[in-house]
Design a protein around this motif. Structure first.
Motif: not given
Ligand code: SF4
Length: 443
Positions: A388-399
């Motif tokens: 489990t990791m802290p993830i910085l949400l950056e931008k919309p994905g392809r889906e």
């Protein structure tokens, strides 16, 4: 109606930062940034000179702009075309001679003069303006930060130029001597970025860990001192820096990796080759053993640190035994990620005239090295599955409904999350590892 500016960026992150600041300068001049050249009033190619192909790419791109400039002229207005960046610095007048379509050429140290050059080119039809001086004043002092929205991450150039003169590199000639920006200005710019929603800042420099800017206390600050001061900014969640030279990894910077939780456990530390004979010929001023012992000390300070590197294969004089030493060094370090290239002779650099390794030998060595590096990257990524990791949400994905974020190790991570959560740092359980990215679910 506001005039439109289109900036195309090639090469390194410093060019990305410089393009953002050029856009800021033109925004202050009343221009609007557009993402296409067609119909633009000003087009700037921000170029890279690191490899032969990069320069030729610039000229073919200029050729593609010709019909757009002609269409603009037929509609009764002018498309001003500018070349910026390291090709501009290296070639200057030659660009205008070779491609008369070009109205202005501006070097990396003179961006703050872009507005006046563009004004002269568009209003007075002045052509062939070339500005490649190294002015004394700090170019960024004259460019206000833009008002347009920023994402959750930003670059901040803290140092420019390089005094190392590696035998294959054009940077000391195109970017000049090492120059560190005053710490007070950097702290102010960082606070402004955070006030505008940025939570992660990457400090940039051709030789970022050689930073030695004047501090507000009148003393010279090291990169570690600057990192500690930036870490006190409320709202700033993550710090990174790139690109470093092994010889400038000072004790306080190594210690900072252990002391600052905000400093991400990811270090880009190019070595280029594993053979001492080739490292000497490259003028890297350190041995393979010194590099390996440095890695050991950094890993002691920050055991979970992920390493990234740069490699050149086929440097003049490199034989099979030299190349095998590069492979041995890579096996010993174990990289999470790395960039690798065939040696490309750059005009004006010391190594350019030496006996060249045949192209097919370069290609075979590059393929072998990339297989090994890809294997190491895949192994590093698969070890993240289940964590489990802290993830910085950056931008919309392809889906649809998908966002892309960044792990502390700079890996792209795909997960389902609502668009309005961009900028948040969320705990994500990693479920799958791909070659260059991960995917997971919110924990
Ligand atoms: S340290 Fe980096 S930027 Fe400086 S000369 Fe060497 S390769 Fe180029």
């Amino acid at each position: 109606m506001a005039k439109k500016v289109f900036i195309k960026t090639y090469g390194c992150q410093m060019n990305v930062y410089d393009s953002q600041r050029m856009a800021d300068a033109m925004e202050a001049e009343g221009y609007e940034l557009t993402d296409m050249a067609e119909g633009a009033d000003l087009v700037v190619l921000n170029t890279c000179h690191i490899r032969e192909k990069a320069t030729e790419k610039t000229y073919s791109e200029l050729g593609r702009l010709k019909p757009l400039a002609e269409a603009k002229a037929q509609s009764g207005s002018k498309m001003v075309i500018g070349v910026a960046g390291c090709v501009a610095q290296a070639e200057g007048e030659e660009i205008v001679r070779r491609q008369p379509l070009v109205d202005l050429v501006v070097g990396p140290q003179a961006y703050h003069r872009l507005p006046q050059l563009a004004r002269r080119a568009s209003e007075h039809n002045a052509a062939g303006l070339v500005e490649t001086e190294f002015p004394a004043e700090d170019k960024f002092d004259h460019i206000p930060l833009a008002k347009r929205a920023l994402g959750p991450t930003a670059f901040l150039t803290v140092q420019e130029g390089c005094d190392k003169f590696c035998a294959f590199c054009v940077v000391p000639y195109t970017r000049g001597a090492e120059l560190s920006r005053p710490a007070e200005k950097l702290l102010r710019e960082a606070r402004e970025l955070v006030a505008r929603g940025v939570v992660e800042i990457t400090l940039l420099g051709q030789n970022v860990n050689a930073y030695h800017g004047m501090g507000p206390d009148g003393r010279e600050w090291s990169l570690a001192r600057l990192l500690h001061a930036l870490a006190e900014i409320d709202g700033l969640k993550r710090l990174r820096f790139t690109t470093s030279h092994p010889n400038d990894m000072s004790e306080d910077l190594i210690a900072a990796h252990g002391e600052l939780e905000i400093l991400m456990p990811y270090l880009h530390l190019p070595v280029q080759a594993g053979s001492d004979r080739i490292l000497k010929a490259m003028n890297r001023k350190h041995s393979a053993a010194e590099y390996l012992s440095l890695i050991e000390r950094i890993r002691k300070a920050r055991p979970d640190l992920a390493l990234s590197g740069d490699f050149i294969v086929g440097f003049p004089g490199e034989d099979d035994a030299d190349f095998e030493q590069t492979m041995a060094l890579v096996r010993e370090v174990g990289y999470a990620q790395a960039y690798s290239f065939k040696y490309s002779a750059r005009p004006g650099t010391p190594a350019a005239g030496n006996d060249q390794v045949p192209e097919e030998v370069k290609a075979a060595r590059l393929a072998a090295l990339q297989d090994l590096l890809n294997e190491q990257q895949a192994r590093f990524n698969s070890r993240c599955v289940g964590q489990t990791m802290p993830i910085l949400l950056e931008k919309p994905g392809r889906e649809p409904g998908q966002l892309v974020g960044r792990s502390p190790y700079l890996q792209p991570v795909h997960l389902n999350a609502a668009a309005e959560r961009v900028g948040e740092i969320v705990e994500v359980r990693i479920e799958q590892a791909m070659r260059n990215s991960l995917s997971g679910v919110e924990a």
